[in-house]
Structures are given as structure tokens and as C-alpha cells.
Design an enzyme around this catalytic site. Sequence first.
Site, PDB file in Angstrom:
ATOM      1  N   CYS A   1       0.835  -1.215   0.000  1.00 10.84           N
ATOM      2  CA  CYS A   1       0.000   0.000   0.000  1.00 10.84           C
ATOM      3  C   CYS A   1       0.869   1.263   0.000  1.00 10.84           C
ATOM      4  O   CYS A   1       1.709   1.456   0.881  1.00 10.84           O
ATOM      5  CB  CYS A   1      -0.915   0.001   1.218  1.00 10.84           C
ATOM      6  SG  CYS A   1      -1.879   1.500   1.325  1.00 10.84           S
TER       7      CYS A   1
ATOM      8  N   GLU B   1      -5.121   4.474 -10.146  1.00 11.80           N
ATOM      9  CA  GLU B   1      -5.915   3.258  -9.899  1.00 11.80           C
ATOM     10  C   GLU B   1      -7.170   3.274 -10.767  1.00 11.80           C
ATOM     11  O   GLU B   1      -7.546   2.269 -11.364  1.00 11.80           O
ATOM     12  CB  GLU B   1      -6.313   3.169  -8.425  1.00 11.80           C
ATOM     13  CG  GLU B   1      -5.143   2.832  -7.529  1.00 11.80           C
ATOM     14  CD  GLU B   1      -5.536   2.883  -6.071  1.00 11.80           C
ATOM     15  OE1 GLU B   1      -6.361   2.060  -5.658  1.00 11.80           O
ATOM     16  OE2 GLU B   1      -5.034   3.769  -5.361  1.00 11.80           O
TER      17      GLU B   1
END
Length: 1250
Positions: free
Chosen positions: A131, A310
Site C-alpha cells: 500500500c 488506480e
Amino acid sequence: MNPARESASHAIHLKNHLDGTVLSDTLHQQASSSGTECSISYCSGSVVRPDKASGLRSTPPSTSHDEETLLREAEDFIAQYYTSLKRKDSFAHFTRWEEVRNQIVSSGTYQLKETELAFGAKTAWRNAARCIGRMFWNQLQVFDGRFVRTSQEIFQMLCDHLRFATNNGNIRSTITLFPPSVPNTPDFRIWNSQLISYAGYGTQNGIIGDPQNKSFTQICLDFGWISPSNQHGKFDILPWVIQVAGQEPVLFDVPKDIIMEVNITHPELSFLSDMHLKWYAVPCISNMKLQIGGLKFPACAFNGWYMDTEIACRDLCDENRYNVLPTIAAKLGLDCSRSSTMWKEKAQTEMIVAVIHSYQKAGVVMIDHHKACELFEDHLRNETKIRGGCPADWVWIVPPSATNLTVLFHQEMLNYKLLPSFEYQENAWDLENNALFLGKGTGFPAIVVHGVLDGPSTRENGKKLTFKGLVRIIIAGLYIMRKCIKRRTRVLILYGSQSGRSRRFASKLAQLFRQVFNVRLVGMDEYDANELRFETIVLVVSSTFGNGDPPAMGEEFSQQLFDLKMASLAAGAKALRRSNSFTGSSLFPSLWEKEPTSEKGLRMRVFYSNISDALPGDLSPFLQTIHPALSTVFDIIRPSMVYTSDTSSGSSFSTPERSPQVNGATEWSPNSRPVRSAPAKLNPNYINEEFPMINTCFSVFGLGSSAYPKFCGFAAFVNNIFGDLGAERLMSFKTGDELSDQEKAFQQWQQEIFEICTRRFDVQIRKALQLPHGHVQMSTLWSPSKFRGTPVKRKLVELPDSINVLSPGSRNLSQLLGGLSSLHHKNVQGALCLEVRQLLQPDAGRQILLIRLDISRCENFSYEPGDHVLVFPSNSKDIVSQILDRCIWDLGELSPSAANPFDIMMQLEPAIEGSPASTEWMDHNRLPGPLSVRFALTYFLDIAQAPSQSFLLELAQVLDPKHIHDREKLLLIATDSTAYAGWIAESYPTLLDTLQQFSNIKCPVSLLLTQLPLLEARYYSVSSSRKAFPRELHITADVIVFGRNDASGFPRLGLCSKFWTALKPGDIVPCATRVANHFRLPTVITTPIMLIGPGTGIAPFRSFWQELGAESVTSKAPLDIVLYFGCRRPDVDDFYAGELENAVVCGGLRKVYKAYSREAGKGRVYVQDLLRQNAQDVYRQCVTMGGHIYICGDVRMVTGVQNALLKIFQQEGGISEAEAKEYLVKMTEENRFHEDVFGLNSNEDSSNGI
Ligand SMILES: Cc1cc2nc3c(=O)[nH]c(=O)nc-3n(C[C@H](O)[C@H](O)[C@H](O)COP(=O)(O)OP(=O)(O)OC[C@H]3O[C@@H](n4cnc5c(N)ncnc54)[C@H](O)[C@@H]3O)c2cc1C
Ligand SMILES: Cc1cc2nc3c(=O)[nH]c(=O)nc-3n(C[C@H](O)[C@H](O)[C@H](O)COP(=O)(O)O)c2cc1C
């Protein structure tokens, strides 16, 4: 403990090839053995899911539930938790680990505390190697859903989660956790991969929607779900499939009002808007498993916010997703025939621009990949400094666009696994147990629900809601009623109270907040300030005692706050030094390597008592006086923070400037939350170290009396320090003045803060909670018929009026002492009264008593000169009987044979257990039972003070409305502050007076038992030395007279005063001792000592001179100790004159100065006047010789003496007023200035202590 932790430090060096810097990782040594699947011969770094399917793992990770693993991981986690609190290996750590271990050994599992759970979830995020956005790990909001039992409850919590996280686009990182795995039981699961995701329908013409979700969409369709528009759209939100421990999964449509989506447009290319693309605001993962301390949470949902690529690159442009690049390229007129035209890059860049633009326009948080990389690079460096490393998976971290243009492309990273962690897990529909539900045409029983908010609905085309399902929903509804409280936003209500009022106010606040929040009501003495960082909302209600000090129960808490403040200052300074804004100073190391030197406890007094006048706004000179290094730190920190311009707030430790009173409420400073002024690089860890309460919102209400110079000083201190620790102030500091409608000020604050919290946390308030004008209803605490008394089991025990509990042989004495001990958390013992001696002449016009108690039979009961004794007086039996004559029994049937129910020993119980009403009765267990009503009224409840307005309101409830006149009058004084104040000033009413005045009231006993304030202990200074009287403890007690005579023509005495006057030798006095460290004599006396104690302020000094007298027999050097005493006249109230002469002779005292305020033919002289007369000697003792000052008595006298001392320092030392004040502060810091403040004595002349 993880053995890896103990191995020698082995650093792996990670280079940044852009700037050549090297990070050394040692943290990897703590990596879990079940880490990545790479081996010595291959690297599996690019395998997305290294599981059974990829051939990299034969079993899913960490599925084992063996006790040994659980114990090891639990121990490691608990150690991590206490390390985070800087309390590793402390007693608390040890005790907690023992508790956890015992739970595991006895039950095979254990329960995490909420604070541990929050820490675990945050740390798992911190450890998530893939992450890039985890630099904000510490700001994760954790919702605890471990208690849920039904899919409906989970549904509700997920709705709340989304609502909270979305926050109108100002996304908040949030996680909600559901029940952990239990050995041999199927797990709770959310089948969706994300809470919001788009359906992908397989059609003959290809997939419509998101191809990634094709399988799951089909499952939903098989379960009977139909898309919202009843046709296949490109962006249909998938329903939630929620499964409770192996039961059939239940489907829920996601309520529209909680879904936020963003239409994708481009700032220049209008065709992009015409493509009708959109995406959702909150990326919320819901199919991963969280592991904390060996416990596994297979159902959890967590979100951060989006990074542009994303959506723009992966979701919309990947060929196996929405694959919009060819369309965009065509519209742009790009040559798509060859890849070398770079049409893909060009089109994708426009897509990125569009996505960033659209999210910005919609006001939805999004971070672009360049910024994200910069922040993460910063995070890596910081974590390496703080923690020794940061696990990072390069393959995942480096963004999919412009890779080499980002700083991270050039950064070497080390991937390893730390615990707690997030784990992949098998798709729920792939689990063997779920095969049953997936077989088509098997009468599959899944329920489709349109969202509980709208109520269940059946579907014509889908599966019908079965009867069983309907019943389940109804039952679930009942569950929700009971359990939903726990999943509400957490509110901690902390109270600090000495005589019970703040506790009572806090209870009311809790009652109000419980209706929509998850409330914990905790006394400061039971709370560890280190846990504040894990709280969501903290509401503080606290009084102030001494001279601006905390109530006794807040002493430890305030010390902890002070320590937190010191740590945060040091962290701030360190961080600044790291960030090169500091070039080095020899002062700094001394700050964070060792604490300021002063004695514990004393430091606090410096901060919130004595400094206030010296430092209205600016901390630095003030800090300078406490510790030279601190002000330097502050000067350096300050440029990096923006404090609000209002200097009365900031970080000042002063008491609030009082603005003109509005109904007793004091408006104080606005938000003083420190805001970082756009540091060059946002470094969240830096902020969090420095501002540990950054995730917490708070508000403080102070109770105090404006008669005291440091009005609400302690509450102001808490308010300031919370702000300094980074907490968000929900509203400005509010105070309630005991002399000016304290209760109303509290009610106003309560209403306002409730409204603010409900708005801020998106809480829907039921209509019933609102008054027509939008005000929150102040419901009364009590309502009739909610309680019953259950007689003690064996037989009915009567405790009639005639029995004297306070006699040595009494059967009920131990019950009383035990009850008081548990009620007040003190070791209450029964001391035997030996003598009650009148110290004043009969014509003195008042009484002062010497009470001699035999403590030889009291267990664990000791004291030193200077300590306090807490006396627990009881109410007069006669008054209790008169009150009972005006009461009715409303606690149900006890026994037909019961002669007088008021004397039956019984247990008080709420009548309807678990009902919403009874949840409001958090106080019903407050009296130690079993007991009789008479017993409670005599020993545990305060019937002497004037009833509060809220109590009067409750009384009004039980007054028959036909008595219109009485009822109106009662309601007037219960609701109108001026009328109430007038009523008190006129009649000084006790409970009995009130019941007599409103004689038509038949008062239910349950109202008294649950709503009267507790009878609080009275404080007295010990007035003897054990060296002189080894078996005894003496008290010098003023008999307090106030108001006019009572209805029978007798003077009104204070409660304990009355108790003293009725006391006889042979009676028992329930009491406890309290250490007063701040008022003890120095262990070795080498410098002069001044004792200043007019009136009963002399009490503790008697213990001093007795102690010193006993010692001086053996010591050779004469002690330079002088006493200043004040009374009215030498012939009537110069009590202890003989003892004082003796003390001078024996060497306990060098000299006694006496001030007489009413000596015939002479002017009024007070101790302050004598000090001024002896200015040179005072200066010599205090300043030249560095001696000690002890002042004891009424607060106004203490203030008067302080002012006199300041003048003397100025005059004799030739210094300014500010320097004189600084010198007093210095004396306090050096533990040479001691005060013991009695409070406001109602007796005449009390302002001078006599
Ligand atoms: C640390 C410390 C040490 C102390 N040491 C000593 C000591 O050594 N010797 C000593 O004499 N004192 C000492 N005191 C003070 C002592 O504790 C108080 O004087 C004592 O508590 C008075 O108690 P009481 O029950 O007699 O009065 P209370 O009943 O508590 O009454 C106090 C006041 O409350 C008000 N009040 C009470 N009832 C009513 C009503 N119905 N209507 C309106 N107003 C009302 C009145 O103003 C009254 O004066 C000390 C105090 C502290 C904090
Ligand atoms: C011994 C004593 C000292 C006090 N000192 C202060 C003070 O310094 N500042 C202040 O504002 N109030 C002071 N007060 C008033 C109390 O804070 C006030 O009575 C408050 O309402 C008590 O609340 P509690 O019952 O929750 O403790 C003092 C009261 C007493 C009895």
C-alpha cells in the site's frame, strides 16, 4: 516474544539511485516466518496472490488455530501495544498479558480490548507492504463490530461505515471489523471484493460493466438479485452479499443515499464527458482478512482514498477492465495502427487528467501518483528512522504510469511481512461449505433485501423473501435494538469530581449521548491518559480543587497529561532537528534524554496553579522558569505551528479570562488546535508523534467557583493540553460557576455539544430527541416504576431505626465500612472516638473542636504529618425518619410480613432489564447493596445540601398536578435560575425542608436512591504526629455555621460539623487517610521554614510541631521554624496557645507570631500584616536562605498571603512584580512553596482564615 527480535542487528542497505541516499533496514529481522513466498532460488514478487492456485502455497496462510501460535502471536502483539504506549514491561503490560494468556489457556481464544483492536488495525495498515497510501495509518478510524450476530447488523454497520468514510467527499480512512474466526466454526464473510463495485454482466455481445466482477455478478444474479434499473448497465452497483458464520448468505442492495460517485469529465476534451464514464468515491476493500495478535478477522471492510492511476489507468484503461483507451484515442484522432505512435500513453494521460479534474471538481479526495510517491518516499525515510525500516513491495508500490518519473522507481525496497497484517483469503464462494448455496435450482434460500432502511421487500423476478427470512429479519431487528449501541461512534465521557457534582453532570451527559452514541463513562482515576490517542470523541467534565488543582481523582491523570505534553514537545523538537531546521544546541539532549528534574506531582501544580498570572499568553518565559531547555524548544517549535491569534487560548496554562457571565457560562478561547503551517513535506508520523491526539475530538466543561482565584483552573489546563496534543476542539471551553447558575451553563453546553457531535459524526437523531425549536430535550433522569427492591435471599433482615451502626459492637459496622470503601474506592476504617474537646471559650461565639481518634485497630491505616484524613459523616437519624415519613414505597412487593419496608435489607434492581429505559440507568448500581432505604439515606446519600434544579424537576414529576400552585412554584425554581438562587439564599433548604415546603409530595424512594447525590467525605488535615501519639489521629475541626437559623430556631450547621457536635467518646468515625505529598516536611531540615496557618489552618502545623518537637529532643542544631497564626482575641480563641509555648520551649518552633483581628482597642491585624511587618526576616528565610513556606486554610487567605509575599520579594529584593512571581514559581518548582487549601469557609472572617 518473537525470537527474531532478540537477534543481533543486521542492516540491509537500500539505495535510492536518484540521489544516492541509503536507508538501512533492520526491521526485517522482526518479519513473520510466514512471510513472502520467495525462496533462495526464485522470486515470486510479481505473483499477485501467492496461494494454492499459484502453486506457491499449499494451504492458505495462517489458518492454523493452534494454541501455541496463538499464544506467541498474542504475546508479541500485546508487547507491541505496550511499546506503543511507552509502557512495555510495566505492571499494566504484565497484568494484561497474564489476563490474555489465561483467557487463551482456558478458552482457546481471547478478546482484544477496543484500544488494542484500534492499534492492531492501524498497525496492520502500517505494515501493508503493497500500500502506497499508508503514511496516514495512524489516522485510521476503527469501528468495532465484533458483537454483531446477524447479517442485518453487518449491513447497518457497513452503511454507517460508508456514510462516515465518504464524508461528502472529504474521505476518512476507516475500517469496520466483524467477529473474529472461532476454531471449528465457519467464518463471517462479506463476499464482495469492495463495498462499492460495478457489476459485470456476461452477454452474448461481451461483458457489460466491469469484467473484473463477472463471476461475482453472476452469483448475485443466481441469488435472485436484479440490477437497479432492471437492465444491464455499465455502472450498476453490486449488492452486498453478507454471510453469518456458515448460514446462507443474504443480499442487500446498497442504499443510494450512501453511494457517492463522480462523473468523469475533462477540462478541455468535451467528448470525454459524453462517454458517460463515472467511478465511485470510496475504495473500500471487503474481502481481505485482518490478523491481530493471532486473532483473525475474516470479515472486515477498510478504505483509504484513491490515487489517480488506480481509476484512470487500471480500472478504466486495462484491457481486461473497461478498456476505454481505444475509444479515447479514436476521438483524439490518434494513429492506433502501431504501438510506436504512443497512442496508448497519450490517451491514458488524458484519462489521468480527466480523473484528477473530475474528482477535484466533485470535491472528492484523491491524490496524484507523483505526490503519492513523494509522500511515500518521505514515509520510508521516516519509518526507517522511527522503526528501523518499512516493508514495501516495489512491484505494487511504483505506480503504473510514468514510473521512472516518480521518485519511487529509483528507490530500492525490501519486502517482508510484519504482524498484525492484512491477508488475502479464499473467495467466499470458493469455500467448500458454500457449495451448498451455489447449486442452481436447489431452492436457494438467499434473501434479497432492499436495504433495512427501507424495510425488506420481495422481488417479482428474483427469489421471494421466505417466511423464515422474514422472521429472521424481525429477530434481527430486535438484536439491532440491543446491539446497535456498540457500533455507534465511541464517546468517552471523563469526569473529575471531588464532591460528586461533576460525576452527576457527567452521568446526565452520558444519558443523553447514549441515545445515539456508544458511550463510556469513566472517572479520571480509572483512565490511562496514554489511551486518549485511540479515542474518537472525548468529553471532559471536571471540577477544580485546592487552588487551581485537580480533584483528587484527577491527580494521576493530570500528571499523565503533563508527561504526554512533555513527550510531544520533545518529539516536535526532535523532528525539527531531524528535518535540519535546527542546527544543534547543547540544551536539547538534556530535554529528551532526561525529564525535567522536579518531583512528580509538583510539576503539575506549577503548571496549572501558580503560573497563570505570570503568563497570560506566551509560554516561553514561563517554560523557561520551569526548565531552561523547554522554552528553547518551544521557540523552535513555534514557527512550525500556527496558533490561533487569540493568545488566551494557544498553549497557555493559565486559567481562563472570564468574560462577563452569561447565565454562569464562561466563553473562553476559540480553537487552539495546533495546525502545521504547510510543512515542506507532509510527514504524518512527525505530526502524530508530536500530536498524539490528532485523531480525537474533544470538548471540556469545567465546574468551579468564581470565588476562587484560579477559576476552573484544572479544566482549563485539560482543555489547553488536549489542544496542544493535537486533538480537535469541537467547541470552545465552557465553564459553570457554582455561584452563578452552574447547572444551566452545563445544560447549555450539553445541548450544544450534543448537536455538534451528531452533526459532525453524521448521526441521525430520532425526532423524539428533539424539542420543537431544535433543542435537544433535557429529559429528567428518573422515571417512575422502573425499579424494584429484591429482599436479600435467606430471610428478611430488618435494620430498624434504633440500631446505632456507629458503635464498636454493631453487626452492621463492617457492612457500612465495606460499603463506603467500595463506594469511594478508599480503605475506610472505623476509628474510635476518644475525646471531643471544645477548644474555644464559651463566649467565643463559635466552636472549634479537637477530636481525638484511636486508630490502633484500623487496618493498613497510617499517616504522616501534612496528610489528610477523609471523614465520612452520617445524617441525623431523626431527619432521615422525617424524610421517610414523606416517602412512598415504590419498589414492589417485598413481603406481606414486612413491618416497615424502609428497614428491609434489599437489593435495588432495574425493573425492566435490558429495556431502552434501563440502559439510561447507569447509576442504579451505585449504592453498595444489599441495604435498606434508611441505611442508604443515613450513610450513603447527601440529604443536607440544597436539592439541585434537576432533582427539583424530578420532584415536580411526582407532585399531583391538582396542586397547581405548588407545582408551578416547584417548576419555577427547577427551571428558572434566578428563582432558584433566590430560593436557596432565602431558606438554605435541605431535602427535608423541601419536602416540608412542598408538603403534597409523596416522594418515591426509588427517586431518592437513584438521584440524590452521594454523601461525600469531608477533608481534614491530620493534626497530630504518630511520634507523639502512636495510636491516635487528631483533627482540629471548625464547626461551620451558615445561613439563618433553621425552622426550629437552631443554627444551620454543615453536615460534618453537625456530626462532630453529636459525636461522643466511644462512637465510631468512618475515615480514611490520604497522602498529601505536596505538604510534607522536608526529610532533612537544613533551611528555614515558615508556617502560615490562621484559624483552623493551624491544624496540619500541629502535626509538624509535634513531630519536630519529638525529633528535636535528639537533634542538636536549633531549627529555624516560625509559625504565623491568626485568631480574633487572645482571651477567647487563641486555642493551642499552651501547646505553642511548649513547642517553642521544646525546639519544635523558633518563634510564633500571632495576629489578632478583634483585640479590644487595637486595629484589625491579620497574618498578612505580620508578614509585611517582618518583611526582612521573611525575605531572609525564603530567599537568602532558600527556605520553605507552608500556607494552610481558606483560599482567600492563601491568596492574600501570596500577594503579601510577592510585595515583600519586590520590596526587599528590588525586583519587578513579574520577577517576584517567577520567584514564587521557582520556589514551587524546587518544592519549597506548599499550599493546602481548605476551600471557602462560610464562617465569618474566613477570608483571613479565622
Ligand atoms: C484538603 C483540606 C483540608 C482541610 N482541613 C481542615 C481542617 O483541618 N480543619 C477544618 O476545620 N477544616 C478543614 N477543611 C475544611 C473542611 O473540610 C470543611 O470545612 C468541611 O468540609 C465543612 O464540612 P461540613 O460538612 O461541616 O459543611 P458542609 O455541609 O459541607 O457545608 C459547607 C457549605 O455548603 C453550603 N451548604 C451546605 N448545605 C447547604 C444548604 N442546604 N443550602 C445552602 N447552602 C448549603 C454552606 O455554604 C456551607 O458552609 C479542609 C478542607 C480541605 C479541602
Ligand atoms: C477545597 C476547595 C477548593 C476549591 N478550589 C477551587 C478552585 O481553585 N477553582 C475553582 O474554580 N473552584 C474551586 N472549588 C470549587 C469546586 O470546583 C466546585 O465546588 C465544584 O462545583 C465542585 O464540583 P465536584 O463536586 O464535581 O467536585 C473549590 C472547592 C473546594 C471545596
